[in-house]
Design a protein around this motif. Structure first.
Motif, short mmCIF file in Angstrom:
data_model
loop_
_atom_site.label_atom_id
_atom_site.label_comp_id
_atom_site.label_asym_id
_atom_site.label_seq_id
_atom_site.Cartn_x
_atom_site.Cartn_y
_atom_site.Cartn_z
N PHE A 56 39.78 64.36 31.73
CA PHE A 56 39.68 63.58 30.59
C PHE A 56 38.50 63.80 29.60
CE2 PHE A 56 37.30 61.76 34.24
CZ PHE A 56 36.03 61.65 33.40
N SER A 57 38.66 63.35 28.24
CA SER A 57 37.69 63.60 27.38
C SER A 57 36.75 62.36 27.25
CB SER A 57 38.34 63.92 26.15
OG SER A 57 38.94 65.16 26.12
N LEU A 58 35.64 62.81 26.72
CA LEU A 58 34.74 61.55 26.60
C LEU A 58 34.17 61.45 25.04
CD1 LEU A 58 32.58 62.03 29.54
CD2 LEU A 58 34.09 60.02 29.16
N GLY A 115 27.78 67.24 32.63
CA GLY A 115 27.01 68.07 33.28
C GLY A 115 26.94 67.80 34.68
N ALA A 116 27.18 66.66 35.21
CA ALA A 116 27.24 66.54 36.76
C ALA A 116 28.70 66.99 37.42
CB ALA A 116 27.11 65.08 37.18
N LEU A 117 29.72 66.76 36.62
CA LEU A 117 30.95 67.23 37.03
C LEU A 117 31.93 67.67 35.76
CD1 LEU A 117 31.80 63.66 38.68
CD2 LEU A 117 31.36 66.07 39.81
N PRO A 118 31.25 69.04 35.55
CA PRO A 118 32.14 69.67 34.42
C PRO A 118 33.62 69.79 34.50
CG PRO A 118 30.72 71.19 35.69
CD PRO A 118 30.36 69.83 36.10
N GLU A 119 33.88 69.93 35.75
CA GLU A 119 35.53 70.22 35.94
C GLU A 119 36.36 68.99 35.38
OE1 GLU A 119 33.66 68.58 39.89
OE2 GLU A 119 33.00 69.84 38.38
N ARG A 120 35.59 67.93 35.50
CA ARG A 120 36.56 66.65 35.22
C ARG A 120 36.51 66.34 33.53
NH1 ARG A 120 36.97 62.90 39.23
NH2 ARG A 120 38.49 61.98 37.80
N VAL A 121 35.88 67.13 32.87
CA VAL A 121 35.79 66.60 31.39
C VAL A 121 36.35 67.75 30.72
CG1 VAL A 121 34.00 65.98 29.58
CG2 VAL A 121 33.53 65.32 31.80
N GLU A 122 37.41 67.32 29.77
CA GLU A 122 37.99 68.17 28.73
C GLU A 122 37.42 68.59 27.81
OE1 GLU A 122 41.63 70.63 28.59
OE2 GLU A 122 41.40 69.03 30.26
N ARG A 123 36.95 67.49 26.89
CA ARG A 123 36.42 67.72 25.82
C ARG A 123 35.18 66.63 25.48
NH1 ARG A 123 41.43 68.76 24.52
NH2 ARG A 123 41.99 70.82 23.48
N LEU A 124 34.19 66.95 24.79
CA LEU A 124 33.04 65.99 24.84
C LEU A 124 32.82 65.80 23.23
CD1 LEU A 124 30.94 64.54 26.43
CD2 LEU A 124 29.74 66.51 26.21
N ALA A 125 33.08 64.41 22.67
CA ALA A 125 32.65 64.08 21.27
C ALA A 125 31.45 63.34 21.07
CB ALA A 125 34.04 63.38 20.73
N CYS A 129 32.89 72.34 28.67
CA CYS A 129 34.09 72.00 27.82
C CYS A 129 33.77 72.12 26.12
CB CYS A 129 34.52 70.65 28.13
SG CYS A 129 33.22 69.15 27.80
N PRO A 130 34.74 72.37 25.57
CA PRO A 130 34.47 72.22 24.12
C PRO A 130 33.86 70.92 23.58
CG PRO A 130 36.64 72.95 24.42
CD PRO A 130 36.05 72.44 25.86
N SER A 131 32.55 71.02 22.92
CA SER A 131 31.86 69.81 22.78
C SER A 131 31.40 69.91 21.20
CB SER A 131 30.56 69.96 23.67
OG SER A 131 31.13 70.05 25.13
N LEU A 132 31.10 68.68 20.68
CA LEU A 132 30.58 68.50 19.30
C LEU A 132 29.70 67.28 19.23
CD1 LEU A 132 30.72 69.57 16.48
CD2 LEU A 132 32.71 67.84 15.95
N LEU A 133 28.45 67.29 18.62
CA LEU A 133 27.72 66.43 18.29
C LEU A 133 27.65 66.31 16.87
CD1 LEU A 133 25.24 64.53 18.80
CD2 LEU A 133 23.89 66.74 18.74
#
Length: 284
Positions: free
Chosen positions: A96-98, A113-123, A227-231
């Motif tokens: 899933f994404s966050l 950071g703790a479970l990078p395999e679970r997170v698809e994208r980070l917004a 994962c692909p991430s944007l701040l």
């Protein structure tokens, strides 16, 4: 109720959380996590502007319409991270994404950071790392927190004679917001009590943190993101003075005009943030 949003509750066993559900059933799964003392209405403007996403915007524990933690239990970052992971489990989402704002962005970074395999994208919106202390500050930090907890029983939340006074207080709080943003947060955050209105949020949320990460520990989480991430960085927000540090991390940065709640303060800010994240979520 707005036809674009559905009110749901998610039972995690130890606590029940309230949430708003946006988007098509087959959309990309996203958990949206709001900031400190806010609620799911933090995403009331932004979520409908992100088509193709199945967004579950939580009320974190102790906020909005979610349960408060039991007596004697605190509000720790690790527990928030665990709650988000359990929500994903209840929804059947392995990946899933966050989408996180402020405290919600911090929670999202810790989970990614703790479970990078679970997170698809980070917004992320104007939030990234938790407040930190050097190791030698830990005893004093804990002492302050213990004394504050002992004193909490003598404190009472403010009661406002009408919602407008509460909205005015929220507009001029520690993190000021526009009238429109304050009204949206108040819709979900206020409750009637004898003598007027007060905020639903748990008083324990204002207690000082008992234990903080060191700077090195906090950075380790951000550096482990895969994962692909944007701040989205608010030019008048909390992080603008720390851009040099942020540029050393594996996270894209896009600055936009506005304050800490730029995604909620006005329609212009909402659309600008949405444009950034729609590009992020279009990455194949």
């Amino acid at each position: 109720m707005n036809p674009l949003v559905e009110e749901i509750r998610i039972n995690l066993g130890h606590i029940e959380l309230a949430a708003h559900l946006f988007g098509p059933e087959d959309g990309q799964p996203v958990i949206a996590v709001h900031g400190w003392l806010d609620n799911a209405n933090s995403f009331a403007r932004l979520a409908p502007a992100l088509p193709g996403l199945r967004i579950v915007a939580l009320d974190l524990a102790g906020h909005g319409h979610s349960d408060h933690r039991p007596a004697g239990v605190g509000y720790h970052l690790a527990d928030y991270v665990q709650d988000v992971l359990l929500v994903a489990g209840q929804l059947g989402w392995q990946r899933f994404s966050l989408l996180g704002h402020s405290l919600g962005a911090i929670i999202s970074v810790l989970l990614a950071g703790a479970l990078p395999e679970r997170v698809e994208r980070l917004a992320l919106i104007d939030g990234l790392l938790p407040l930190t202390d050097e190791a030698g500050q830990a005893p004093e930090r804990l002492g302050e927190a213990l004394l504050a907890r002992l004193a909490l029983g003598d404190k009472r939340k403010p009661v406002y004679s009408d919602p407008e006074r509460a909205i005015q207080a929220r507009m001029s709080g520690r993190l000021p917001v526009s009238r429109e943003a304050a009204q949206l947060l108040a819709q979900r955050g206020l409750m009637a009590v004898p003598g007027g209105y007060t905020w639903r949020s748990d008083s324990r949320l204002t207690l000082p943190t008992a234990v903080r990460f060191t700077p090195e520990q906090a950075l380790a989480f951000a550096r482990r993101i895969r994962c692909p991430s944007l701040l989205v960085l608010a030019e008048d927000g909390l992080l603008s003075a720390h851009r040099a540090l942020l540029e050393d991390l594996p996270i894209g940065i896009h600055s936009l005009p506005g304050g800490h709640h730029l995604h909620l303060d006005d329609v212009t800010g909402t659309h600008a943030v949405a444009d950034c994240f729609n590009r992020l979520f279009s990455i194949s």
